[in-house]
Design a protein around this motif. Structure first.
Motif, PDB file in Angstrom:
ATOM      1  N   ARG A 101       2.991  -1.211   4.207  1.00  0.00           N
ATOM      2  CA  ARG A 101       2.470   0.136   3.933  1.00  0.00           C
ATOM      3  C   ARG A 101       3.616   1.129   4.009  1.00  0.00           C
ATOM      4  O   ARG A 101       4.356   1.184   4.994  1.00  0.00           O
ATOM      5  CB  ARG A 101       1.377   0.531   4.922  1.00  0.00           C
ATOM      6  CG  ARG A 101       0.854   1.932   4.643  1.00  0.00           C
ATOM      7  CD  ARG A 101      -0.452   2.246   5.303  1.00  0.00           C
ATOM      8  NE  ARG A 101      -1.020   3.463   4.743  1.00  0.00           N
ATOM      9  CZ  ARG A 101      -2.215   3.953   5.043  1.00  0.00           C
ATOM     10  NH1 ARG A 101      -2.985   3.309   5.912  1.00  0.00           N
ATOM     11  NH2 ARG A 101      -2.665   5.055   4.487  1.00  0.00           N
TER      12      ARG A 101
ATOM     13  N   THR B 192      -3.287   1.696  -3.805  1.00  0.00           N
ATOM     14  CA  THR B 192      -3.205   3.028  -3.184  1.00  0.00           C
ATOM     15  C   THR B 192      -4.398   3.311  -2.275  1.00  0.00           C
ATOM     16  O   THR B 192      -4.340   4.215  -1.459  1.00  0.00           O
ATOM     17  CB  THR B 192      -3.152   4.133  -4.265  1.00  0.00           C
ATOM     18  OG1 THR B 192      -4.305   4.025  -5.097  1.00  0.00           O
ATOM     19  CG2 THR B 192      -1.894   3.999  -5.113  1.00  0.00           C
TER      20      THR B 192
ATOM     21  N   PRO C  37       2.623   3.556   8.475  1.00  0.00           N
ATOM     22  CA  PRO C  37       3.581   2.800   7.660  1.00  0.00           C
ATOM     23  C   PRO C  37       4.266   1.707   8.464  1.00  0.00           C
ATOM     24  O   PRO C  37       4.571   1.884   9.648  1.00  0.00           O
ATOM     25  CB  PRO C  37       4.585   3.878   7.216  1.00  0.00           C
ATOM     26  CG  PRO C  37       3.777   5.138   7.203  1.00  0.00           C
ATOM     27  CD  PRO C  37       2.840   5.013   8.366  1.00  0.00           C
TER      28      PRO C  37
ATOM     29  N   THR D 176      -3.954   3.093   9.318  1.00  0.00           N
ATOM     30  CA  THR D 176      -2.785   2.286   9.676  1.00  0.00           C
ATOM     31  C   THR D 176      -1.492   3.019   9.318  1.00  0.00           C
ATOM     32  O   THR D 176      -1.353   3.540   8.207  1.00  0.00           O
ATOM     33  CB  THR D 176      -2.825   0.937   8.932  1.00  0.00           C
ATOM     34  OG1 THR D 176      -3.979   0.222   9.351  1.00  0.00           O
ATOM     35  CG2 THR D 176      -1.592   0.108   9.237  1.00  0.00           C
TER      36      THR D 176
ATOM     37  N   PRO E  99      -6.623   2.928   0.820  1.00  0.00           N
ATOM     38  CA  PRO E  99      -6.532   2.363   2.174  1.00  0.00           C
ATOM     39  C   PRO E  99      -7.643   1.365   2.484  1.00  0.00           C
ATOM     40  O   PRO E  99      -7.541   0.601   3.445  1.00  0.00           O
ATOM     41  CB  PRO E  99      -6.637   3.599   3.078  1.00  0.00           C
ATOM     42  CG  PRO E  99      -6.235   4.745   2.216  1.00  0.00           C
ATOM     43  CD  PRO E  99      -6.710   4.402   0.835  1.00  0.00           C
TER      44      PRO E  99
ATOM     45  N   LEU F  97       0.856  -1.188   0.000  1.00  0.00           N
ATOM     46  CA  LEU F  97       0.000   0.000   0.000  1.00  0.00           C
ATOM     47  C   LEU F  97       0.888   1.233   0.000  1.00  0.00           C
ATOM     48  O   LEU F  97       1.695   1.431   0.907  1.00  0.00           O
ATOM     49  CB  LEU F  97      -0.910  -0.001   1.231  1.00  0.00           C
ATOM     50  CG  LEU F  97      -1.789   1.237   1.429  1.00  0.00           C
ATOM     51  CD1 LEU F  97      -2.750   1.418   0.265  1.00  0.00           C
ATOM     52  CD2 LEU F  97      -2.559   1.146   2.746  1.00  0.00           C
TER      53      LEU F  97
ATOM     54  N   ILE G  63      -6.700  -2.172   3.292  1.00  0.00           N
ATOM     55  CA  ILE G  63      -6.263  -2.564   4.624  1.00  0.00           C
ATOM     56  C   ILE G  63      -7.396  -3.301   5.344  1.00  0.00           C
ATOM     57  O   ILE G  63      -7.191  -4.291   6.045  1.00  0.00           O
ATOM     58  CB  ILE G  63      -5.838  -1.328   5.440  1.00  0.00           C
ATOM     59  CG1 ILE G  63      -4.549  -0.727   4.861  1.00  0.00           C
ATOM     60  CG2 ILE G  63      -5.623  -1.696   6.911  1.00  0.00           C
ATOM     61  CD1 ILE G  63      -3.309  -1.553   5.084  1.00  0.00           C
TER      62      ILE G  63
END
Length: 541
Positions: free
Chosen positions: A305, A289, A334, A332, A291, A233, A294
C-alpha cells in the motif's frame, strides 16, 4: 478534476512489420490507424454497474467484427451496449446533483495491441484536455492525424504529429539491448514543430514510480521473479497502474510470464475468482484503488500500500516492511505487508547513490537509468548461470550426422544445475551476497522458470534442426546416397526436407539462404529419381 494515468495493453507483445508503399496505398481505409490503435473509447462510471462503455471509435476492421457497417470516412463515435472496461485512463469528474453520486465521471481510453505505455500516456496527455472541452470533434481530428502516421517499424525513429505537437519515438526491435538509451534526433530538416522526444515508447519513469519503495526494490524484484501474488493499493489509478507496470518491467530481459492487471476494480468479471479463500491466490499482480480490497484480499501473501508522495526532509518517505498480521481494514497505513524474507542482501550503495542524486536534483531520466541498470544487471547475473547450464545440454555439433535423426536435448536436472553454481554461479558477476541457492530453488517452482525453459528449449530445438539440415546439405552427393536406398527411404527424406524448409521459411530455423537453396535442389533431385506415380503424388499438378 482531471487526472492522467497509464494506458496501453495489459499484456502481450506483437511482431511488427511494414508493408511496401504500394501495399500501403492499396490497404483498406484506416489501415495505418489500426497499426497503432484498435479504437478510442469513452467510458462513464455507473455507481451500480461500474465502468460502462458509452462510445467507441469504429474502423472498418472493428466494424466487421461487430457486425456494423461503416463508411470510408473518419472513424465515427458509435453508441455501444454496456460493457465492463478495466483499462487505466484520463478521467474527469464534474459535479452533477442529478446523479446519485453527486457528480459524473467520464474517461478516455486508448485500446492497442502494442505495449507502448509511455507513448500512449503522452498521447492521452495531449488528447484528454481537448476532448473534455470539445468532445467528439476533437477525437475525429486526432484519429485522422494518427491515420497519417508511418507504420511502427522496429528499429526506426519516427516523428508522429498530433494536435500541433510532434512526438519523436524510436520503435524498439529484437536486436536492441535492454538498456536505457534515448533516441537520436532525426538529421533531416522538417517544417514540423520541435519534436517532443520520448526516451522510450514503453518504459515508464522507473525512479519516479519506485520513489516510496526504494528500500524494498530488491525484495519486490524477488517477488516478481518468483511470480508471487501481489496486491498494489494506491490512491489513484495513475499510481496503481504505473507501479504495476514498473514492477513487471523489473525482470528485463526475462519475460514476465504471469498475469497482471494495472487497474482492477470490484466490477471486474474475475473479482470473485481473485477474492475466493477456497484456493491459493493466482499468480497475478493487481493494481487497485479501493481500500475494500484490503479486507477481501487479506489472505493474499503480499500487499503493497502506497499513499500520496510525501517527503521526509528532502528525501521521499519510504513505506515500511510489516507483517501481514498488522493488516487492518480500510485504514491500513502505507507499507509492504509480507512475511517473505528476501534471499539477497540489500544493495545499500545503490540506495545511497539514488537518494544522493535526489538531493542534488539529478535529472529523473538519469536516476531511472541508474535504477534500471541495477535491476538489469541483477537479472542478468541470475539468468547467466541458467543459460550456461542450458547450453551444456545441447548435443555437440559433431554428433549430428546427415542421415540419422538428430540427438535429443538432454533434460534439465535441477540438482546438477545447483551443483554447478559453486564454480559458475551469480557470484561471478554480482557483488550481492545472500542465499542464491534458495532463490533458485523457489524460482524452479515459478511460472517464470517454466516460461524461460520452454522458450530456450524451443530455440535450441530449432537450432538442432537447422544444424541437421546443414549436415544433410553439406554431406556427400545425394545421388550417391540414393543408390542403395529404397523408395520409402527417399520419400521419407523428401518429406523431412520439406518440413524443415517450411520451418525455415517461417523464420523458425536459423539457416543460411545457400543451405535452403541446396535443400530445395536435393528435394527436386530425390523426387526425380522416383517412379512417375510417386512423383505425381509428391508434386501434384
Amino acid at each position: 478534476m482531471d487526472s492522467l494515468s497509464g494506458a496501453g495493453p495489459r499484456r502481450g507483445r506483437g511482431r511488427l512489420g511494414e508493408a511496401s508503399p504500394g501495399a500501403r496505398a492499396a490497404a483498406a481505409p484506416w489501415a495505418r490507424f489500426s497499426a497503432w490503435l484498435e479504437c478510442v473509447c469513452v467510458v462513464t462510471f455507473d455507481l451500480e454497474l461500474g465502468q460502462a462503455l458509452e462510445a467507441a471509435s469504429e474502423t472498418p476492421s472493428s466494424a466487421s467484427a461487430s457486425g456494423s457497417v461503416v463508411g470510408r470516412g473518419a472513424p465515427g463515435m458509435r453508441k455501444t451496449d454496456t460493457t465492463t472496461v478495466g483499462l487505466p485512463c484520463p478521467c474527469k469528474q464534474v459535479k452533477d446533483s442529478s446523479v446519485k453520486r453527486g457528480y459524473f465521471q467520464k474517461s478516455l481510453v486508448l485500446v492497442s495491441r502494442l505495449p507502448f505505455v509511455r507513448l500512449f500516456q503522452a498521447l492521452l496527455g495531449l488528447i484528454a484536455p481537448e476532448y473534455f472541452d470539445r468532445l467528439a470533434p476533437c477525437l475525429e481530428a486526432v484519429c485522422s492525424e494518427i491515420d497519417q502516421w508511418p507504420a511502427p517499424t522496429p528499429g526506426q525513429t519516427l516523428k508522429l504529429p498530433v494536435m500541433g505537437v510532434v512526438l519523436q519515438v524510436r520503435i524498439p526491435s529484437r536486436v536492441d539491448k535492454p538498456e536505457y538509451s534515448p533516441p537520436k534526433q532525426c538529421s533531416h530538416e522538417s517544417l514540423l514543430p520541435t519534436p517532443v522526444v520520448l526516451a522510450s515508447v514503453h518504459e515508464l519513469d522507473l525512479f519516479r514510480c519506485f520513489q516510496p519503495v526504494l528500500t524494498h526494490v530488491q525484495t519486490l524484484w524477488e517477488l516478481m521473479l518468483l511470480g508471487e501474488p501481489l496486491l498494489v493499493l494506491a490512491p489513484s489509478p495513475a499510481m496503481a497502474s504505473d507501479l504495476v507496470l514498473a514492477l513487471i518491467s523489473c525482470l528485463q530481459p526475462l519475460k514476465f510470464c504471469c498475469d497482471y492487471r494495472p487497474y482492477f476494480t470490484i466490477h471486474d468479471s474475475e473479482f470473485k475468482e481473485f477474492t475466493t479463500r477456497t484456493q491459493a491466490p493466482p499468480n497475478v499482480v493487481l493494481g487497485v484503488t479501493n481500500p475494500f480490497f484490503i479486507k477481501t484480499l487479506q489472505h493474499w501473501p503480499h500487499i503493497l500500500r502506497v499513499g500520496e508522495p510525501k517527503m521526509s526532509g528532502d528525501l521521499p518517505k519510504q513505506v515500511k516492511l510489516k507483517k501481514p498480521s498488522r493488516l487492518k481494514t480500510l485504514d491500513t497505513k502505507p507499507g509492504l505487508y509480507t512475511a517473505y524474507s528476501a534471499h539477497l542482501h540489500r544493495d545499500k550503495a545503490l540506495l545511497k547513490r539514488l537518494l544522493k542524486g535526489l538531493q542534488k536534483k539529478r535529472p529523473w531520466d538519469t536516476q531511472t537509468a541508474s535504477l534500471r541498470r541495477h535491476l538489469l544487471e541483477l537479472t542478468h547475473s541470475f539468468i547467466i548461470p541458467l543459460e550456461h547450464y542450458m547450453a551444456s545440454l545441447m548435443p555437440l555439433k559433431k554428433s549430428i550426422t546427415p542421415w540419422k535423426t538428430p540427438p535429443q536435448i538432454r533434460p534439465f536436472r535441477q540438482d546438477d544445475f545447483l551443483r554447478s553454481l559453486e564454480h559458475a554461479g551469480p557470484q561471478l558477476t554480482c557483488i550481492l551476497k545472500g542465499d542464491w541457492l534458495g532463490l533458485y530453488r523457489r524460482f524452479f517452482k515459478s511460472p517464470h522458470f517454466d516460461g524461460w525453459y520452454r522458450q530456450r528449449h524451443r530455440e535450441m530445438a530449432h537450432k538442432l534442426e537447422a544444424l541437421h539440415l546443414e549436415a544433410i546439405c553439406e554431406a556427400q552427393n545425394i545421388e550417391t546416397w540414393m543408390k542403395d536406398k529404397s523408395e520409402v527411404e527417399v520419400v521419407d527424406l523428401v518429406l523431412k526436407l520439406r518440413e524443415k524448409l517450411v520451418q525455415a521459411q517461417g523464420h523458425q530455423l536459423p539457416v543460411k539462404e545457400a543451405t535452403l537453396q541446396r535443400a530445395q535442389l536435393y528435394i527436386e533431385t530425390a523426387i526425380g529419381s522416383l517412379p512417375k506415380d510417386l512423383q505425381a503424388v509428391l508434386c501434384p499438378p
